[in-house]
Design a protein around this motif. Structure first.
Motif, PDB file in Angstrom:
ATOM      1  N   TYR A   9      -0.509  10.997  10.885  1.00 46.98           N
ATOM      2  CA  TYR A   9      -1.489  11.473   9.525  1.00 46.98           C
ATOM      3  C   TYR A   9      -1.974  12.206  10.338  1.00 46.98           C
ATOM      4  CZ  TYR A   9      -0.112   8.087   6.577  1.00 46.98           C
ATOM      5  OH  TYR A   9       1.164   7.379   5.294  1.00 46.98           O
ATOM      6  N   MET A  52       0.872  -1.286  -0.224  1.00 54.64           N
ATOM      7  CA  MET A  52       0.025  -0.016  -0.264  1.00 54.64           C
ATOM      8  C   MET A  52       1.268   1.230  -0.057  1.00 54.64           C
ATOM      9  SD  MET A  52      -2.945   1.121   2.680  1.00 54.64           S
ATOM     10  CE  MET A  52      -3.811  -0.700   2.524  1.00 54.64           C
ATOM     11  N   THR A  53       1.458   1.276  -1.502  1.00 51.18           N
ATOM     12  CA  THR A  53       2.219   2.349  -1.222  1.00 51.18           C
ATOM     13  C   THR A  53       2.295   3.715  -1.637  1.00 51.18           C
ATOM     14  OG1 THR A  53       3.099   1.712  -3.453  1.00 51.18           O
ATOM     15  CG2 THR A  53       4.621   1.109  -0.760  1.00 51.18           C
ATOM     16  N   ILE A  59      -1.120  -4.411   7.797  1.00 52.47           N
ATOM     17  CA  ILE A  59      -1.256  -3.688   6.796  1.00 52.47           C
ATOM     18  C   ILE A  59       0.483  -4.324   6.503  1.00 52.47           C
ATOM     19  CG2 ILE A  59      -0.101  -1.630   5.939  1.00 52.47           C
ATOM     20  CD1 ILE A  59      -1.535   0.348   8.789  1.00 52.47           C
ATOM     21  N   LYS A  98       0.034   6.953  -2.082  1.00 55.08           N
ATOM     22  CA  LYS A  98      -0.381   7.814  -1.018  1.00 55.08           C
ATOM     23  C   LYS A  98      -1.691   7.797  -1.512  1.00 55.08           C
ATOM     24  CE  LYS A  98      -0.372  13.399  -0.404  1.00 55.08           C
ATOM     25  NZ  LYS A  98       0.030  14.474  -1.157  1.00 55.08           N
ATOM     26  N   ARG A 106      -2.848   4.689   0.424  1.00 53.58           N
ATOM     27  CA  ARG A 106      -3.213   5.019   1.959  1.00 53.58           C
ATOM     28  C   ARG A 106      -3.869   6.046   2.686  1.00 53.58           C
ATOM     29  NH1 ARG A 106      -0.898   2.382   4.780  1.00 53.58           N
ATOM     30  NH2 ARG A 106       1.736   2.261   5.264  1.00 53.58           N
ATOM     31  N   GLU A 107      -4.540   7.409   1.749  1.00 46.34           N
ATOM     32  CA  GLU A 107      -5.912   7.984   2.838  1.00 46.34           C
ATOM     33  C   GLU A 107      -6.666   6.979   2.106  1.00 46.34           C
ATOM     34  OE1 GLU A 107      -5.056  11.793   0.229  1.00 46.34           O
ATOM     35  OE2 GLU A 107      -3.269  12.128   1.387  1.00 46.34           O
ATOM     36  N   LYS A 125       0.178  13.692   5.381  1.00 45.92           N
ATOM     37  CA  LYS A 125       1.269  13.093   6.449  1.00 45.92           C
ATOM     38  C   LYS A 125       1.775  13.795   7.072  1.00 45.92           C
ATOM     39  CE  LYS A 125       4.334   9.001   5.726  1.00 45.92           C
ATOM     40  NZ  LYS A 125       5.445   7.700   4.801  1.00 45.92           N
ATOM     41  N   GLU A 175       4.329   5.119  11.338  1.00 45.97           N
ATOM     42  CA  GLU A 175       3.679   5.983  10.519  1.00 45.97           C
ATOM     43  C   GLU A 175       2.776   7.572  11.513  1.00 45.97           C
ATOM     44  OE1 GLU A 175       1.941   5.525   6.879  1.00 45.97           O
ATOM     45  OE2 GLU A 175       3.834   3.329   6.653  1.00 45.97           O
TER      46      GLU A 175
END
Length: 339
Positions: free
Chosen positions: A37, A1-2, A98, A4, A7-8, A28, A35
């Motif tokens: 956010y 899940m690289t 994840i 952006k 991920r959002e 981020k 990580e």
């Protein structure tokens, strides 16, 4: 899940499904082990920080329940710290898969304000902020000592913990310090700390500590003065309890003083006045005893040396984030070389 976008999307769905919160925007934040956010909602007053804990520490999720319990204790005592948000199932953490690994998730209230590291501040205002912040740390330590929160977080034992600054446990890190003079200084301080301080551990008061009183974790509130153009700030709150564990309270103050001296040097301010402000503020919140005052100086030097050794090692292991990891290296090394 690289990606952006992926991920959002994942964060939006996760927050809604588990916390019943509709997300408006995701940004981020800085960090290198976990990580982080910023999670915004349609209501500007309701903002959050979502933390995805690294897979290694996610193996012990109860530790983060304990850290959340400590934050809830402080928040309910009137201190401005992040408040853990409970899931639909009334838990303060989640554990999710994840990218093939299990990760602990924390959702915390966001403290609005300016980060101490990022503001332009006058010298007199700086000392007042440092004193108020140190007083807050003292109050925080006193509350955690008296409230006796869950010992889940107290089981944590990282190499950042100053008690573990020994040749046996972290001596190998010295070889990563490229400056020969600085490496020798760190070795001398480590030996002195191990010889003079560690035998006294049983005489120092202990309990849960924040563990990272750096300017990047201090939130300020801007003050507006109608009669002048000068901007000033007041201490507002503390964030990032990611290094919380049981330790000696004199080490908490030593860490705070070490990092504030680094910040003072960067700003061109007086290091002795900075240390005095730290001690005076902490004394107001949680008075030091004689043995803690007597040994504080060596503990401050030990924290600086520990930081330098750690930063070189982690910068070597995580080249992409090396600038963030070593952001205080120049100031810390100058302070040690001058003593």
């Amino acid at each position: 899940m690289t990606s952006k976008i992926l991920r959002e999307k994942f964060i939006r769905e996760l927050v809604y499904e588990n916390f019943n919160i509709t997300v408006d925007n995701v940004t981020k934040l800085c960090g290198y082990e976990d990580e982080n956010y910023f999670v915004g909602t349609a209501r500007s007053s309701e903002s959050y920080v979502l933390k995805i804990i690294n897979k290694d520490e996610s193996c012990t999720p109860d530790i983060f329940r304990g850290i959340n319990e400590a934050m809830e204790t402080l928040f309910s005592s009137g201190l401005n710290v992040p408040r853990p948000i409970h899931t639909r199932n009334k838990d303060t953490i989640l554990t999710v898969e994840i990218d093939g690994s299990s990760h602990v998730i924390q959702l915390l209230s966001f403290i609005h304000g300016d980060i101490f590291d990022d503001v332009i501040i006058s010298e007199s205002n700086f000392y007042q902020v440092v004193k108020d912040m140190a007083r807050f740390f003292g109050k925080m330590n006193k509350i955690l000592q008296n409230s006796n929160p869950s010992h889940q977080a107290a089981r944590r034992d990282t190499l950042w913990k100053l008690e573990n600054f020994t040749l046996e446990k972290v001596g190998y890190r010295l070889k990563y310090v490229e400056d020969t003079e600085l490496q020798e200084n760190c070795h001398k301080i480590l030996t002195k700390f191990e010889t003079l301080i560690l035998p006294k551990l049983g005489k120092f008061r202990r309990g849960l500590t924040h563990g990272d009183g750096s300017a990047g974790n201090i939130v300020l509130k801007k003050l507006n003065h109608l009669d002048c153009n000068e901007t000033s700030y007041q201490f507002h709150g503390i964030i990032d309890f990611g290094d919380t564990e049981e330790s000696a309270y004199v080490f908490e103050l030593a860490t705070l003083a070490a990092f504030m001296k680094c910040h003072a040097l960067e700003l061109g301010f007086n290091l002795n006045r900075t240390l005095d402000a730290c001690v005076a503020g902490y004394q107001d919140g949680f008075p030091l005893n004689a043995i803690e005052i007597e040994n504080l100086d060596i503990c401050v030097k030990a924290r600086l040396a520990s930081y330098i050794c750690s930063s070189f090692l982690y910068a070597h292991l995580d080249y992409e984030n090396r600038i963030y990891i070593k952001r205080l290296y120049e100031s810390a090394s100058k302070i040690l070389k001058s003593q």
